[in-house]
Write a protein that holds these residues in place. Structure first.
Motif, mmCIF file in Angstrom:
data_model
loop_
_atom_site.group_PDB
_atom_site.id
_atom_site.type_symbol
_atom_site.label_atom_id
_atom_site.label_comp_id
_atom_site.label_asym_id
_atom_site.label_seq_id
_atom_site.Cartn_x
_atom_site.Cartn_y
_atom_site.Cartn_z
ATOM 1 N N GLN A 31 130.834 -65.160 -1.224
ATOM 2 C CA GLN A 31 129.861 -64.389 -0.453
ATOM 3 C C GLN A 31 129.225 -65.234 0.641
ATOM 4 O OE1 GLN A 31 126.198 -63.270 -2.427
ATOM 5 N NE2 GLN A 31 126.102 -61.321 -1.328
ATOM 6 N N SER A 32 128.810 -66.435 0.303
ATOM 7 C CA SER A 32 128.152 -67.306 1.274
ATOM 8 C C SER A 32 129.123 -67.734 2.366
ATOM 9 C CB SER A 32 127.584 -68.541 0.572
ATOM 10 O OG SER A 32 126.693 -68.159 -0.445
ATOM 11 N N ARG A 91 114.210 -69.588 10.996
ATOM 12 C CA ARG A 91 113.306 -70.705 10.719
ATOM 13 C C ARG A 91 113.333 -71.674 11.887
ATOM 14 N NH1 ARG A 91 115.439 -75.703 8.777
ATOM 15 N NH2 ARG A 91 117.722 -75.724 8.820
ATOM 16 N N ILE A 92 112.255 -72.385 12.078
ATOM 17 C CA ILE A 92 112.186 -73.385 13.133
ATOM 18 C C ILE A 92 112.783 -74.694 12.613
ATOM 19 C CG2 ILE A 92 110.655 -74.729 14.622
ATOM 20 C CD1 ILE A 92 110.843 -71.779 15.336
ATOM 21 N N VAL A 93 113.741 -75.221 13.364
ATOM 22 C CA VAL A 93 114.387 -76.482 13.006
ATOM 23 C C VAL A 93 113.817 -77.570 13.907
ATOM 24 C CG1 VAL A 93 116.574 -77.652 12.630
ATOM 25 C CG2 VAL A 93 116.469 -75.154 12.490
ATOM 26 N N LYS A 94 113.278 -78.618 13.324
ATOM 27 C CA LYS A 94 112.612 -79.637 14.135
ATOM 28 C C LYS A 94 113.609 -80.598 14.764
ATOM 29 C CE LYS A 94 111.756 -82.984 10.381
ATOM 30 N NZ LYS A 94 110.718 -83.744 9.650
ATOM 31 N N LYS A 95 113.164 -81.230 15.843
ATOM 32 C CA LYS A 95 113.982 -82.200 16.556
ATOM 33 C C LYS A 95 113.735 -83.595 15.972
ATOM 34 C CE LYS A 95 113.861 -81.708 20.967
ATOM 35 N NZ LYS A 95 113.377 -81.782 22.365
ATOM 36 N N LEU A 96 114.813 -84.308 15.706
ATOM 37 C CA LEU A 96 114.718 -85.660 15.187
ATOM 38 C C LEU A 96 114.763 -86.669 16.329
ATOM 39 C CD1 LEU A 96 117.214 -85.341 12.187
ATOM 40 C CD2 LEU A 96 114.727 -85.170 12.100
ATOM 41 N N LYS A 103 118.097 -65.533 1.553
ATOM 42 C CA LYS A 103 116.876 -66.248 1.939
ATOM 43 C C LYS A 103 117.135 -67.215 3.097
ATOM 44 C CE LYS A 103 116.915 -70.176 -1.316
ATOM 45 N NZ LYS A 103 116.189 -70.788 -2.448
ATOM 46 N N TYR A 104 118.419 -67.443 3.402
ATOM 47 C CA TYR A 104 118.763 -68.316 4.525
ATOM 48 C C TYR A 104 119.062 -67.531 5.800
ATOM 49 C CZ TYR A 104 119.250 -71.586 0.680
ATOM 50 O OH TYR A 104 119.007 -72.346 -0.445
ATOM 51 N N ALA A 147 123.112 -72.461 10.664
ATOM 52 C CA ALA A 147 122.527 -73.775 10.407
ATOM 53 C C ALA A 147 121.787 -73.793 9.073
ATOM 54 C CB ALA A 147 121.580 -74.159 11.541
ATOM 55 N N SER A 148 121.067 -72.718 8.763
ATOM 56 C CA SER A 148 120.323 -72.653 7.499
ATOM 57 C C SER A 148 121.258 -72.639 6.299
ATOM 58 C CB SER A 148 119.431 -71.404 7.479
ATOM 59 O OG SER A 148 118.401 -71.496 8.429
ATOM 60 N N ILE A 149 122.290 -71.797 6.358
ATOM 61 C CA ILE A 149 123.232 -71.725 5.243
ATOM 62 C C ILE A 149 123.927 -73.068 5.047
ATOM 63 C CG2 ILE A 149 125.366 -70.658 4.399
ATOM 64 C CD1 ILE A 149 124.537 -68.112 5.897
#
Length: 273
Positions: A118-119, A267-272, A262-263, A207-209
């Protein structure tokens, strides 16, 4: 564990630089070569009408599997060209969705013993649908590799479309540079009229998954920009990797994801740094 995605793609750049102005590609010094290196290299060879390559003895069988000359033994999904449809995406959405559903099922069936179906289905479909909706490609390809000993799969997709930065430019959306454009797209900036519509959600969900669900890694190279995404955030690279269009690699494991949905929330992904 295979080498990091960024190191594998930088290997492509090194190979291209060493083989410029040749009518063949010399791979004889590389005893390991994988889709994150190989798919952009294949694109380069096709663009320059190069058909000959010299493999290392340890990679000859693998390269034959990639090009469909030998059986893959269910560890390699050979090079696959995506079907090109004529017409506006919204006019032929049903046709595209049927094609992508069948293609996704076909690939999942080849490696179903190793993945959360499924994923994996959702992840693969999100990325391919995003290409059809936004890239305006003429040529696009996929290549996948399973590493059974470490329960890891690399999923690689490349297209020669207008790129993420180019898409923003067409819509008069200003960004600092190409890597920043990718970063903005990952965080939901979109060229669609509806805020945070499919283009932004597709990359954000993928990206979340990949990073949170699977604990894996994602690399996106588009025009002259490159980003890698992990659960810690996004790292930007400024050097061009000779990608003609957009290249995406997803590295996932074979773990079961209990609640895939839930993914799918932005969502906000921060910059490294």
């Amino acid at each position: 564990m295979p080498p990091s995605l960024i190191s594998q793609v930088k290997k492509t750049k090194t190979i291209i630089e060493k083989n410029k102005n040749k009518n063949y590609v010399d791979l004889s010094k590389y005893d390991f070569i994988a889709p994150p290196t190989l798919l952009p290299l294949i694109q380069y060879m096709e663009l320059n009408n190069i058909t000959k390559y010299i493999p290392h003895k340890q990679t000859k069988h693998y390269l034959n599997m990639v090009f469909g000359k030998e059986t893959s033994y269910r560890t390699t999904i050979p090079l696959r060209k995506l079907k090109k449809f004529q017409g506006n995406y919204f006019q032929i959405t049903d046709e595209i969705e049927l094609y992508l559903s069948n293609l996704t099922d076909e690939i999942v069936n080849l490696i179903k013993s190793s993945v959360d179906i499924q994923s994996f289905n959702l992840l693969f479909y999100e990325m391919l649908n995003n290409i059809y909706k936004h890239s305006k490609f003429n040529n696009a390809s996929i290549l996948c590799q399973k590493y059974p000993k470490v329960n890891t799969i690399d999923i690689c997709i490349i297209d020669d479309g207008i790129t993420i930065p180019g898409s923003f430019e067409e819509s008069n959306i200003n960004v600092i540079n190409d890597s920043e454009a990718i970063f903005e797209a990952i965080n939901g900036k979109t060229t669609d009229k509806e805020e945070y519509a499919l283009h932004g959600r597709g990359l954000n969900t993928s990206a979340s998954i990949t990073t949170l669900g699977y604990g894996g890694e994602m690399l996106i190279a588009s025009r002259n920009g490159t980003c890698t995404i992990t659960k810690e955030g996004v790292k930007l690279y400024d050097d061009s990797l000779f990608i003609n269009g957009t290249f995406v690699t997803l590295r996932v494991n074979t773990n079961k994801i209990n609640d895939i949905y839930k993914y799918t929330k932005r969502r906000i992904v921060k910059k490294l740094k």
